[in-house]
Design a protein around this motif. Structure first.
Motif: not given
Length: 62
Positions: A4-7, A12-16, A42-52
């Motif tokens: 949860e902390n990682h997500l 936050q990085r995605h929003d920034a 930004k897309l890479q972060l979105k993909d990583e969030i989705f996978k997690l």
């Protein structure tokens, strides 16, 4: 770091990045390469969030 902390950190990085992209778009001398790199990150972060999240549908991030 818990999942949860990682997500939360990824979100936050995605929003920034989203804010940085918006700022770059209104700047009169926009650097297209920088903008493309920001969007790619930004897309890479979105993909990583989705996978997690392991969700069956895309996350509700912009």
């Amino acid at each position: 770091m818990s999942l949860e902390n990682h997500l939360a950190a990824l979100e936050q990085r995605h929003d920034a990045l989203d804010k940085e992209i918006e700022k770059a778009l209104v700047h009169p001398a926009i650097d297209e390469l920088k903008l493309a790199e920001l969007k790619r990150r930004k897309l890479q972060l979105k993909d990583e969030i989705f996978k997690l999240r392991g969700a069956s549908s895309p996350p509700t991030l912009h």
